[in-house]
Scaffold this motif. Structure first.
Motif, PDB file in Angstrom:
ATOM      1  N   ASN A 353     -84.951 -73.525  25.794  1.00 44.54           N
ATOM      2  CA  ASN A 353     -84.394 -74.176  26.988  1.00 44.54           C
ATOM      3  C   ASN A 353     -84.846 -73.541  28.292  1.00 44.54           C
ATOM      4  N   ILE A 354     -85.660 -72.493  28.226  1.00 39.26           N
ATOM      5  CA  ILE A 354     -86.149 -71.848  29.442  1.00 39.26           C
ATOM      6  C   ILE A 354     -87.090 -72.798  30.174  1.00 39.26           C
ATOM      7  N   LYS A 355     -86.839 -72.964  31.465  1.00 37.69           N
ATOM      8  CA  LYS A 355     -87.694 -73.835  32.268  1.00 37.69           C
ATOM      9  C   LYS A 355     -88.838 -73.040  32.869  1.00 37.69           C
ATOM     10  N   VAL A 356     -90.053 -73.504  32.596  1.00 36.70           N
ATOM     11  CA  VAL A 356     -91.265 -72.904  33.141  1.00 36.70           C
ATOM     12  C   VAL A 356     -91.883 -73.893  34.126  1.00 36.70           C
ATOM     13  N   GLY A 357     -92.200 -73.438  35.343  1.00 35.98           N
ATOM     14  CA  GLY A 357     -92.786 -74.381  36.285  1.00 35.98           C
ATOM     15  C   GLY A 357     -92.801 -73.879  37.708  1.00 35.98           C
ATOM     16  N   ASP A 358     -92.565 -74.786  38.635  1.00 40.32           N
ATOM     17  CA  ASP A 358     -92.617 -74.500  40.065  1.00 40.32           C
ATOM     18  C   ASP A 358     -91.443 -73.595  40.449  1.00 40.32           C
ATOM     19  N   ILE A 359     -91.738 -72.443  41.012  1.00 41.78           N
ATOM     20  CA  ILE A 359     -90.684 -71.472  41.329  1.00 41.78           C
ATOM     21  C   ILE A 359     -89.802 -71.924  42.494  1.00 41.78           C
ATOM     22  N   GLU A 360     -90.208 -72.944  43.219  1.00 35.42           N
ATOM     23  CA  GLU A 360     -89.371 -73.438  44.311  1.00 35.42           C
ATOM     24  C   GLU A 360     -88.204 -74.283  43.806  1.00 35.42           C
ATOM     25  N   GLU A 361     -88.301 -74.777  42.573  1.00 38.71           N
ATOM     26  CA  GLU A 361     -87.194 -75.534  41.992  1.00 38.71           C
ATOM     27  C   GLU A 361     -86.122 -74.561  41.529  1.00 38.71           C
ATOM     28  N   MET A 366     -89.059 -69.262  34.855  1.00 38.54           N
ATOM     29  CA  MET A 366     -90.357 -68.596  34.806  1.00 38.54           C
ATOM     30  C   MET A 366     -91.398 -69.393  35.580  1.00 38.54           C
ATOM     31  N   GLY A 367     -92.224 -68.676  36.347  1.00 38.13           N
ATOM     32  CA  GLY A 367     -93.355 -69.288  37.017  1.00 38.13           C
ATOM     33  C   GLY A 367     -94.620 -69.093  36.206  1.00 38.13           C
ATOM     34  N   ALA A 368     -95.735 -68.921  36.888  1.00 41.20           N
ATOM     35  CA  ALA A 368     -97.026 -68.725  36.244  1.00 41.20           C
ATOM     36  C   ALA A 368     -97.387 -67.241  36.220  1.00 41.20           C
ATOM     37  N   VAL A 369     -98.299 -66.870  35.318  1.00 47.71           N
ATOM     38  CA  VAL A 369     -98.830 -65.508  35.361  1.00 47.71           C
ATOM     39  C   VAL A 369     -99.816 -65.420  36.528  1.00 47.71           C
ATOM     40  N   ILE A 370    -100.224 -64.231  36.875  1.00 48.75           N
ATOM     41  CA  ILE A 370    -100.788 -63.976  38.201  1.00 48.75           C
ATOM     42  C   ILE A 370    -102.156 -64.600  38.442  1.00 48.75           C
ATOM     43  N   ASP A 371    -103.035 -64.633  37.435  1.00 52.38           N
ATOM     44  CA  ASP A 371    -104.381 -65.158  37.685  1.00 52.38           C
ATOM     45  C   ASP A 371    -105.048 -65.543  36.373  1.00 52.38           C
ATOM     46  N   ASN A 372    -106.267 -66.032  36.471  1.00 52.73           N
ATOM     47  CA  ASN A 372    -107.000 -66.517  35.309  1.00 52.73           C
ATOM     48  C   ASN A 372    -107.301 -65.400  34.310  1.00 52.73           C
ATOM     49  N   LYS A 373    -107.607 -64.217  34.809  1.00 51.41           N
ATOM     50  CA  LYS A 373    -107.906 -63.088  33.923  1.00 51.41           C
ATOM     51  C   LYS A 373    -106.691 -62.739  33.068  1.00 51.41           C
ATOM     52  N   ARG A 402    -104.283 -75.894  33.593  1.00 54.04           N
ATOM     53  CA  ARG A 402    -104.887 -76.987  34.347  1.00 54.04           C
ATOM     54  C   ARG A 402    -104.420 -77.016  35.802  1.00 54.04           C
ATOM     55  N   SER A 403    -103.135 -76.810  36.024  1.00 52.48           N
ATOM     56  CA  SER A 403    -102.628 -76.831  37.402  1.00 52.48           C
ATOM     57  C   SER A 403    -102.160 -75.463  37.869  1.00 52.48           C
ATOM     58  N   GLY A 404    -101.687 -74.645  36.933  1.00 45.75           N
ATOM     59  CA  GLY A 404    -101.239 -73.292  37.216  1.00 45.75           C
ATOM     60  C   GLY A 404    -101.425 -72.453  35.968  1.00 45.75           C
ATOM     61  N   TYR A 405    -101.309 -71.146  36.097  1.00 49.51           N
ATOM     62  CA  TYR A 405    -101.543 -70.256  34.953  1.00 49.51           C
ATOM     63  C   TYR A 405    -100.251 -70.088  34.150  1.00 49.51           C
ATOM     64  N   PHE A 406     -99.884 -71.143  33.427  1.00 45.87           N
ATOM     65  CA  PHE A 406     -98.590 -71.180  32.747  1.00 45.87           C
ATOM     66  C   PHE A 406     -98.712 -70.753  31.283  1.00 45.87           C
ATOM     67  N   VAL A 407     -97.824 -69.847  30.891  1.00 44.88           N
ATOM     68  CA  VAL A 407     -97.697 -69.426  29.496  1.00 44.88           C
ATOM     69  C   VAL A 407     -96.223 -69.522  29.133  1.00 44.88           C
ATOM     70  N   ASN A 408     -95.904 -70.298  28.115  1.00 46.42           N
ATOM     71  CA  ASN A 408     -94.501 -70.449  27.715  1.00 46.42           C
ATOM     72  C   ASN A 408     -93.981 -69.162  27.078  1.00 46.42           C
ATOM     73  N   PRO A 409     -92.667 -68.893  27.210  1.00 42.86           N
ATOM     74  CA  PRO A 409     -92.087 -67.721  26.551  1.00 42.86           C
ATOM     75  C   PRO A 409     -92.312 -67.804  25.054  1.00 42.86           C
ATOM     76  N   THR A 410     -92.831 -66.735  24.493  1.00 42.73           N
ATOM     77  CA  THR A 410     -93.292 -66.754  23.103  1.00 42.73           C
ATOM     78  C   THR A 410     -92.664 -65.613  22.311  1.00 42.73           C
ATOM     79  N   ILE A 411     -92.131 -65.947  21.140  1.00 42.56           N
ATOM     80  CA  ILE A 411     -91.609 -64.933  20.218  1.00 42.56           C
ATOM     81  C   ILE A 411     -92.433 -64.972  18.949  1.00 42.56           C
ATOM     82  N   ILE A 412     -92.968 -63.818  18.582  1.00 37.90           N
ATOM     83  CA  ILE A 412     -93.753 -63.654  17.358  1.00 37.90           C
ATOM     84  C   ILE A 412     -92.924 -62.845  16.369  1.00 37.90           C
ATOM     85  N   LEU A 413     -92.886 -63.271  15.126  1.00 41.35           N
ATOM     86  CA  LEU A 413     -92.222 -62.521  14.052  1.00 41.35           C
ATOM     87  C   LEU A 413     -93.298 -61.965  13.129  1.00 41.35           C
TER      88      LEU A 413
END
Length: 532
Positions: A353-361, A366-373, A402-413
């Motif tokens: 249920n975590i919302k990832v996207g525009d930080i102004e909303e 969560m927003g985007a990570v800092i850059d392409n690297k 595509r529009s921002g450097y978005f990575v969804n919250p990820t849990i690995i087991l």
């Protein structure tokens, strides 16, 4: 005439503003966000108080909308760095001779401005250039920055009050001199407050500074610099020199006048700087002070007695606030099997249920990570886990640039406690969990301690006091900041001085007397009162 003796400067942490809809502070922030996005800025170097434009430029980009460029900045080259060194040395005599109350007053003034008319400017710049939510920006670029300025002033007064014992015949005193050359401050992208403190704390102690901000966040660092100027900082005390790290460092680290490095960033860069200092050690006029905070592979351990609700909150907030781009963010977790069976479904549901996207909303978490690297690096870890027989992605794993450097919250087991994502720093919203048998708690503590070369933060969740005590003993060298029944992030200036050891840094504790004393060179004066 200066004959006053100040017994104590008062300090109180700056309250966090909530920015409720339609509130005055919310409307001021929204107006500033609009202004920044619609006003293209040209950021110069500032050396000796003069603006310098080299024509060699970098771009200021919004990470969650990377096609939007809000400005450009000029990069320093060898000539400008040499000029900055000369200006810092030129300003040094007058600055260090200024009474300490006057130096401190400038930064107390900066704190007042940041708490008032500059608050929206600082927070809006941080939100847009670092993709921080309003709440994360308020905690960082407002409250923590203000706290650093005010608490450093408080600590300096305490240090100067510490004097040696005298006798009937001898009067002893200590003079707390600044270091003899200049300080090189190198700041990271992730915290505006850290950027401000890296140059401000040595300056408050009487040093002059060359400040190289992170290239991805020159904009927010420039706002901090303009805040310093508005507060009355004299020309040349802090010199603002964004640019390419290698080109700037080569010139700075070879200067005979280098007296200190104040650094926050990657372990590899800090090691390279330390190596360069070692290679140049015979060229310096003094032994440079090297203070650094670097990486982390921070952990959460859940004992069978852990409070389930607190643990879930700690896992989510500790791992995913600000996209996991905190040096202190949780990246690995060891959870007792009985606890995991009870929290698994709730944890996955809450993360989904975590919302990832525009930080102004206002409801974005969560927003985007800092850059392409950074995006590419995090994505590679996620894809590695997807393709491994030793791991399973429970939730998340999606990423889109595509529009921002978005990575969804990820849990690995994983069933392998030495799996790649359990050992290596990722610096993104990725948490790896290992489940252990309840009776193997002691072994897990040893495993956790021996898994990582980092030692920044860690948390233990337990109600059993013996379990907490055992963890404190076994994990004594595993974290410079150790948390009990709370997430391993969110250190507060004056309450939890921050820093780690091993490959996490020199553990000089930002926001404390331990850090400030590193920028001083005490002189002991003995005067014989009884002359024979």
């Amino acid at each position: 005439m200066n004959n006053s003796v100040i017994n104590e400067l008062n300090f109180k942490n700056e309250p966090v503003i909530k920015y409720l809809p339609k509130s005055r502070e919310r409307m001021e922030l929204e107006a500033e966000l609009y202004r920044i996005k619609n006003f293209y800025i040209d950021i110069p170097l500032i050396i000796g108080g003069k603006e310098i434009r080299t024509g060699n430029k970098g771009l200021c980009i919004i990470p969650h909308n990377h096609k939007k460029v809000i400005g450009e900045y000029h990069k320093a080259g060898k000539e400008e760095v040499e000029l900055a060194i000369n200006e810092a040395l030129k300003a040094k005599t007058k600055w260090e001779e200024m009474p300490w109350e006057h130096k401190v007053s400038i930064f107390l003034r900066a704190a007042e401005l940041a708490a008032g008319t500059w608050r929206a400017k600082l927070n809006a710049a941080t939100m847009l250039t670092q993709s921080k939510t309003c709440r994360q920006a308020e905690i960082d670029s407002a409250c923590e920055l203000i706290d650093f300025f005010r608490y450093n002033a408080y600590c300096i007064q305490q240090i100067y009050n510490e004097q040696p014992l005298s006798t009937k015949d001898v009067w002893n005193r200590i003079e707390y001199r600044p270091l003899e050359g200049f300080i090189f401050a190198v700041s990271p992208f992730n915290f505006t407050s850290i950027a401000g403190n890296l140059c401000a704390s040595p300056a408050m102690a009487g040093n002059t500074i060359l400040w190289k901000p992170a290239s991805t966040t020159v904009y927010s660092s420039y706002v901090v610099y303009k805040l310093f100027q508005e507060a009355g900082l004299p020309d040349g005390v802090i010199n603002f020199i964004p640019g390419n790290s290698g080109e700037i460092s080569d010139t700075v680290l070879s200067s005979e006048h280098l007296s200190g490095i104040h650094f926050t960033g990657s372990t590899k860069v800090f090691q390279d700087m330390w190596t360069a200092v070692g290679n140049n050690i015979t060229n310096y006029r003094t032994f440079p002070r090297i203070v650094g905070e670097t990486g982390g592979k921070n952990y959460i351990i859940a004992h069978a007695s852990a409070d389930r609700k607190s643990l879930i909150e700690g896992l989510i907030d500790g791992s995913f606030e600000f996209q996991g781009q905190k040096c202190s963010a949780a990246s690995r977790a060891y959870i007792a099997k009985s606890v995991w069976n009870e929290i698994k479904d709730t944890l996955i549901k809450k993360v989904s249920n975590i919302k990832v996207g525009d930080i102004e909303e206002i409801d974005t978490y969560m927003g985007a990570v800092i850059d392409n690297k950074s995006y590419d690096s995090i994505a590679k870890y996620i894809e590695y886990a997807k393709n491994s027989s030793d791991a399973e992605i429970l939730i998340g794993g999606e990423h889109d640039d595509r529009s921002g450097y978005f990575v969804n919250p990820t849990i690995i087991l994983t069933e392998n406690p030495n799996f790649k994502t359990m050992e290596e720093e990722i610096f993104g919203p990725v948490l790896t969990i290992f489940i252990y048998d309840d009776l193997n708690y002691s072994d897990i503590l040893k495993l956790c301690n021996n898994t990582s070369k980092y030692a920044l933060t860690g948390s233990i969740f337990a109600k059993d006091r013996y379990a907490i005590e055992e963890a404190e003993k076994e994990l004594v060298h595993s974290a410079g900041n150790f948390y009990v029944n709370v997430k391993p992030t969110g250190a507060v200036v004056s309450q939890q001085p921050f820093g780690g050891s091993r490959l996490s840094g020199t553990n000089d504790k930002a926001g404390s007397k331990f850090n400030l004393i590193r920028w001083m060179s005490p002189r002991v004066i003995k005067e014989q009162l009884h002359i024979k």
